[in-house]
Structure formats: C-alpha cells, structure tokens
Design a protein around this motif. Structure first.
Motif, short mmCIF file in Angstrom:
data_model
loop_
_atom_site.label_atom_id
_atom_site.label_comp_id
_atom_site.label_asym_id
_atom_site.label_seq_id
_atom_site.Cartn_x
_atom_site.Cartn_y
_atom_site.Cartn_z
N MET A 87 65.17 44.37 35.77
CA MET A 87 66.36 43.70 35.23
C MET A 87 67.60 44.01 36.08
N LEU A 88 67.76 45.24 36.48
CA LEU A 88 68.90 45.63 37.30
C LEU A 88 68.88 44.93 38.65
N ILE A 89 67.72 44.93 39.30
CA ILE A 89 67.60 44.27 40.61
C ILE A 89 67.90 42.78 40.49
N TYR A 90 67.36 42.14 39.47
CA TYR A 90 67.62 40.71 39.30
C TYR A 90 69.11 40.44 39.11
N CYS A 91 69.74 41.24 38.26
CA CYS A 91 71.16 41.03 37.98
C CYS A 91 72.04 41.28 39.20
N VAL A 92 71.66 42.22 40.05
CA VAL A 92 72.43 42.51 41.26
C VAL A 92 72.19 41.45 42.32
N VAL A 93 70.93 41.05 42.51
CA VAL A 93 70.60 40.12 43.57
C VAL A 93 70.96 38.68 43.21
N VAL A 94 70.57 38.24 42.04
CA VAL A 94 70.74 36.83 41.69
C VAL A 94 72.11 36.56 41.06
N GLN A 95 72.55 37.36 40.18
CA GLN A 95 73.83 37.33 39.48
C GLN A 95 74.07 36.08 38.64
N GLU A 96 73.60 34.92 39.06
CA GLU A 96 73.78 33.74 38.22
C GLU A 96 72.72 33.74 37.13
N GLU A 97 73.11 33.35 35.98
CA GLU A 97 72.23 33.33 34.82
C GLU A 97 71.67 34.71 34.48
N ALA A 98 72.40 35.76 34.80
CA ALA A 98 71.95 37.12 34.52
C ALA A 98 71.81 37.34 33.01
N ARG A 99 72.74 36.82 32.26
CA ARG A 99 72.69 37.00 30.80
C ARG A 99 71.45 36.32 30.21
N ALA A 100 71.18 35.10 30.64
CA ALA A 100 70.00 34.38 30.16
C ALA A 100 68.73 35.12 30.55
N PHE A 101 68.69 35.62 31.78
CA PHE A 101 67.53 36.38 32.24
C PHE A 101 67.34 37.64 31.39
N LEU A 102 68.40 38.38 31.17
CA LEU A 102 68.31 39.62 30.40
C LEU A 102 67.82 39.36 28.98
N LEU A 103 68.38 38.37 28.33
CA LEU A 103 67.96 38.05 26.95
C LEU A 103 66.50 37.61 26.90
N THR A 104 66.10 36.80 27.86
CA THR A 104 64.72 36.34 27.92
C THR A 104 63.76 37.49 28.22
N PHE A 105 64.14 38.33 29.16
CA PHE A 105 63.30 39.47 29.54
C PHE A 105 63.15 40.42 28.36
N ILE A 106 64.23 40.71 27.68
CA ILE A 106 64.18 41.62 26.53
C ILE A 106 63.34 41.03 25.41
N ALA A 107 63.46 39.74 25.16
CA ALA A 107 62.64 39.09 24.13
C ALA A 107 61.15 39.21 24.48
N ASN A 108 60.81 38.96 25.73
CA ASN A 108 59.42 39.10 26.16
C ASN A 108 58.96 40.55 26.08
N TYR A 109 59.83 41.48 26.44
CA TYR A 109 59.50 42.90 26.35
C TYR A 109 59.13 43.27 24.92
N LEU A 110 59.93 42.80 23.97
CA LEU A 110 59.66 43.11 22.56
C LEU A 110 58.36 42.45 22.08
N ILE A 111 58.10 41.23 22.51
CA ILE A 111 56.86 40.55 22.13
C ILE A 111 55.65 41.34 22.62
N TYR A 112 55.66 41.74 23.89
CA TYR A 112 54.54 42.48 24.45
C TYR A 112 54.46 43.90 23.88
N LEU A 113 55.60 44.49 23.55
CA LEU A 113 55.61 45.82 22.94
C LEU A 113 54.94 45.78 21.57
N ILE A 114 55.28 44.78 20.78
CA ILE A 114 54.67 44.62 19.45
C ILE A 114 53.18 44.35 19.59
N TYR A 115 52.81 43.48 20.53
CA TYR A 115 51.39 43.17 20.73
C TYR A 115 50.61 44.41 21.15
N ASP A 116 51.12 45.14 22.14
CA ASP A 116 50.42 46.34 22.61
C ASP A 116 50.28 47.37 21.51
#
Length: 139
Positions: A87-116
């Motif tokens: 997440m940090l690398i993406y936000c530093v390198v890409v910078q555009e749509e960082a908020r959308a990426f972070l929210l999407t990544f965190i949502a997926n993280y929680l989905i996979y965390l619950i599944y695991d």
C-alpha cells in the motif's frame, strides 16, 4: 497434495474470482471514475499470499506440529506487513487514486482475513473432533 491444501487453494481461487470479477464489476458500475486499472492485481496478490500461507502451514504441520500456532500467527503478521508495504509503495509511486486503492485493498484484506480465519478454524475444529472420535474408539 493434501486434501486440506487442495480445498484451501480451490476455495481461495473461487474467492479470488468472485472478488476480482464481481468486485471489479460493482466497482466499475457504481464508481467508474475511481476505478483503477490495477484492481485485478489486488485479489491476485491475496491469492498468491494464500498459496504461500497454505504451503508454509502444510510444511510446518509435517515438520513441527507443535509450532503450528506460532507459524500461523507469524504468517498473519507477515501478510499484514507485506500488505502495508504494498500500500505504501503504491501510494508513493502512483499517487493518483491512492484513496480508492487503499479502501479497495483494505476491503479485500478484510475479506481474505475473514475467509482464512474461517477456513483454519473449521480445519482445526474438524481435526480436534476427529482426534476425539478416535480416542473414544480406542477407549
């Protein structure tokens, strides 16, 4: 390949397809101006890390069964750290749509965390039940 590993990989592949296809479709349909091209890589990242996780768990189960919980927790912490780095690398390198990426990544993280958590909880519960059943048959 053990049955547990096969089941985990199959279920994780299905979850990855669902989150990749349905999540991408919903994201693109609801909020198309915030959809970013790297979205399909997020579920793929979690699938690859899940494959690593089940391989390490299976290896530990065969070599060091007394350390299963420690290895499992270590892998969970490793997943969190690697996710934060990505997440940090993406936000530093890409910078555009960082908020959308972070929210999407965190949502997926929680989905996979619950599944695991669900998968490994049911695996351990089934294993303990099987062991208890075998102990009762012996006695």
């Amino acid at each position: 390949m053990t049955i547990t590993k096969r089941n985990y990989l199959l279920h994780t592949a299905l979850l990855t397809a669902l989150t990749g296809i349905l999540g991408g479709w919903a994201y693109f349909s609801i909020n198309p101006h915030h959809y970013f091209g790297g979205y399909p890589l997020i579920p793929f990242f979690f699938f690859v890390f899940g494959a690593f996780m089940i391989n390490m768990t299976e290896s530990c189960r065969q070599r060091m069964p007394g350390r299963m919980l420690q290895i499992y927790l270590l892998i969970r912490v490793l997943r969190m750290l690697v996710s934060m780095i990505v997440m940090l690398i993406y936000c530093v390198v890409v910078q555009e749509e960082a908020r959308a990426f972070l929210l999407t990544f965190i949502a997926n993280y929680l989905i996979y965390l619950i599944y695991d958590s669900w998968f490994f909880f049911t695996f351990e519960a089934g294993r303990k039940l099987k062991k208890k059943s075998n102990d009762e048959k012996i006695a």
